[in-house]
Scaffold this active site. Structure first.
Site, PDB file in Angstrom:
ATOM      1  NE  ARG A  77       3.114  -1.726  -4.097  1.00  0.00           N
ATOM      2  CZ  ARG A  77       2.402  -0.864  -3.355  1.00  0.00           C
ATOM      3  NH1 ARG A  77       1.631   0.041  -3.925  1.00  0.00           N
ATOM      4  NH2 ARG A  77       2.491  -0.916  -2.038  1.00  0.00           N
ATOM      5  NE  ARG A 147      -2.598   2.532  -5.344  1.00  0.00           N
ATOM      6  CZ  ARG A 147      -2.327   2.613  -4.042  1.00  0.00           C
ATOM      7  NH1 ARG A 147      -1.955   1.538  -3.366  1.00  0.00           N
ATOM      8  NH2 ARG A 147      -2.439   3.768  -3.398  1.00  0.00           N
ATOM      9  CE  LYS A 209      -6.034   1.400  -0.936  1.00  0.00           C
ATOM     10  NZ  LYS A 209      -5.062   0.754  -0.016  1.00  0.00           N
ATOM     11  CE  LYS A 211      -5.166  -1.897  -3.755  1.00  0.00           C
ATOM     12  NZ  LYS A 211      -5.009  -2.701  -2.505  1.00  0.00           N
ATOM     13  CB  CYS A 429       0.800  -7.123   4.710  1.00  0.00           C
ATOM     14  SG  CYS A 429       0.741  -6.674   6.466  1.00  0.00           S
ATOM     15  CB  CYS A 435       4.514  -1.137   6.732  1.00  0.00           C
ATOM     16  SG  CYS A 435       2.914  -0.368   6.390  1.00  0.00           S
ATOM     17  CB  CYS A 474      -2.503  -1.770   9.785  1.00  0.00           C
ATOM     18  SG  CYS A 474      -2.547  -1.410   8.015  1.00  0.00           S
ATOM     19  CB  CYS A 478      -1.322  -4.879   2.255  1.00  0.00           C
ATOM     20  SG  CYS A 478      -1.360  -3.088   2.093  1.00  0.00           S
TER      21      CYS A 478
END
Length: 565
Positions: A77, A147, A209, A211, A429, A435, A474, A478
């Protein structure tokens, strides 16, 4: 807020502490020809360098029968603050995708950047070196760091957008890891004794993470409530003067665990521009020091705010930044979707937003989308802007070039007049086959599912209407289904939790309406609900607002307390 010596830390904390500032033994693994993957801690550490190890799950069983290792590869990414990329850069990534990936595609993501899927080990280092030559990198697009920073694409108010975009870049650069690990491993940078320090992220980086977004009202195209830290642009006379700051949004949850939930961001207050980086740093360091390093499922900023209280967190940010928040400046959102087609900016330049279904640029039979983008890149004099809705804007087109750009786009299937509003407002996603977390289909499922939804809309005489509809394979969020009017969250093959009751502005979380049902059952439920919406709605009332007003579902007021009620 916690004493690490008194609690058992998650193993990720050990991994980061022992990684030699994200170096690990990745360089040694690159030379290991016995496996196509990365071993031990390196499997996790490469995420800090912008990559995830994956395999083709469609081929997994077949390869196991043949006594072969799974087809291990990485997804990369790119770091692309605000989603802006030049035509020259585009041509470089186009060639790499065609020649050096298993799938040959470029995938536009909900994080306003692109991904390469299916990069084999021998091509990983050349990939990073290519990005470097093009003036790009993948630093900190995954892992426990800040990110890729999002920014509203806004092709109309060009001056305000340019100013906001510059701040998105500054925030991204300011919060990057300072370790030289990336340059040493991938760019053959000089190997130094470990003297690098991480003054903002710390030696063990963030608990989870993180964002960040910059959003320009009235467009909420970045879905600010999906992010830990948000800067809402406040303009005066077309000039950016400051930001409203919102903290603690996030959509991920875990099936069956009521201690996890989606959460909207909380308003902290307004700041003038000169305090932007100080506030960004203070929010990050507060989360660094106060976040949960014992239980990763509860390590995000949203859970820290719930545990310590919004006021306490806000006061700590003010203390660390040496800045006091002013009251929120009034703002409102009217839309989230991209303006598909041509729009003219106040600078008299034209901008063409192309609808890219699922963000997947590949040459399909009769629709050579990827080739079309390359052909446009060869003549375009402006830039490209990737949107957080997986679309692409050909930005800064002169009147003289407008017809040429449109002709190329139409010839290659990048413009289709028959795309419904419903399809334009749907998103998924990646999910299967790449994935590793996928439980149900998403990207491959969505196109045919939307065709069936379109038929339902037509049946109820709503062919030009739309519902914000999103599918995620899931519960990790995303596809941002937890900010949709209709959100499908995968549980198993062809089984999803059906959530309804979000709104078009992206300021309300939907509630679960039916659990663990098939796609056929979902369509049956939607048929009945859309039929009622068609006959009972008020003027211009969106689907999500209708199901709340009609009492079909209760609104989610405070997700930490009533999301599961």
């Amino acid at each position: 807020m916690s004493n690490d010596s008194e609690i058992k830390l998650s193993d990720n904390e050990r991994l980061k502490r022992e990684s030699n500032l994200l170096r690990g033994t990745i360089a040694d693994d690159l030379k290991d020809g016995l496996t196509g993957g990365f071993r031990g801690d390196n499997f996790q550490l490469i995420r800090f360098h912008g990559m995830y190890q994956q395999d083709d799950r469609d081929l997994r069983a077949e390869r196991a029968e043949q006594k072969l290792e799974p087809l291990l590869n990485v997804m990369l990414r790119c770091r692309l603050p605000g989603g802006i990329i030049t035509p020259q850069q585009w041509l470089g990534i186009d060639r790499f995708a065609a020649e050096d990936t298993l799938y040959g595609s470029i995938r536009l993501t909900t994080r306003q950047t692109f991904q390469f899927h299916g990069v084999l080990k021998n091509d990983i280092k050349p990939m990073h070196q290519l990005l470097h030559r093009l003036g790009m990198d993948s630093i900190a697009t995954a892992g426990d760091v800040n990110r890729n920073v999002l920014c509203t694409s806004n092709p109309v108010e060009s001056e305000l957008h340019q100013q906001a975009y510059e701040w998105a870049k500054k925030i991204s650069e300011h919060l990057l890891p300072k370790t030289r690990a990336y340059a040493e491993i991938w760019l053959d940078g000089e190997k130094l004794e470990t003297t690098d320090v991480e003054p903002i992220l710390g030696a063990t980086y963030l608990p989870r993470k993180f964002k960040t977004s910059v959003v320009i009202p009235p467009d909420n195209d970045v879905d600010l409530h999906a992010n830990d830290l948000n800067f809402v642009a406040i303009g005066e006379n077309g000039q950016l003067v400051g930001f409203n700051v919102l903290v603690g949004g996030g959509l991920a949850m875990t099936h069956g665990d009521k201690l996890t939930y989606p959460r909207k961001a909380s308003e902290f207050g307004y700041i003038p521009l000169e305090h932007t980086l100080a506030i960004a740093e203070a929010v990050v360091t507060t989360q660094r020091d106060w976040g949960n390093r014992s239980e990763r499922k509860n390590a995000k900023t949203k859970y820290t705010l719930e545990r310590v209280g919004v006021d306490a967190f806000k006061q700590e940010v003010e203390k660390r930044a040496g800045v006091s928040f002013a009251p929120i400046v009034p703002y409102h959102f009217t839309r989230r979707g991209d303006r598909i087609g041509w729009v003219e900016g106040i600078d008299k330049q034209w901008h063409l937003t192309l609808f890219i279904e699922n963000g997947r640029l590949l040459d399909y039979p009769g629709k050579p989308l990827k080739t079309g983008m390359a052909e446009i890149a060869k003549i375009h004099k402006g830039d490209f802007r990737l949107t957080a809705n997986q679309n692409l804007i050909v930005a800064g087109v002169t009147v003289e070039d407008k017809a040429k750009i449109e002709t190329l786009a139409r010839q290659h299937g990048l413009i289709s007049d028959g795309v419904s509003e419903q399809r334009k407002n749907a998103m998924a996603c990646v999910s299967f086959p790449t994935c590793p977390l996928a439980m149900a289909e998403a990207e491959r499922f969505l196109p045919d599912f939307i065709t069936q939804v379109e038929q339902v809309m037509e049946k109820h005489q709503l062919p030009d209407e739309h519902i914000i509809l999103r599918v995620t394979g899931c519960p990790n969020g995303c596809g941002r289904a937890m900010l949709a009017e209709v959100g499908l969250v995968g549980k198993a093959p062809d089984r999803y939790n059906l959530h309804i009751g979000g709104n078009r502005e992206g300021t309300r979380i939907p509630r679960m309406y039916r659990e663990n049902i098939t796609s056929a059952q979902i369509l049956s439920e939607l048929d009945g609900l859309i039929g009622r919406w068609a006959s009972e709605r008020q003027e211009q009332e969106g689907f999500g607002d209708y199901v709340i007003r009609a009492g079909i579902i209760k609104p989610v007021i405070d997700s930490a307390r009533d999301f599961y009620d």
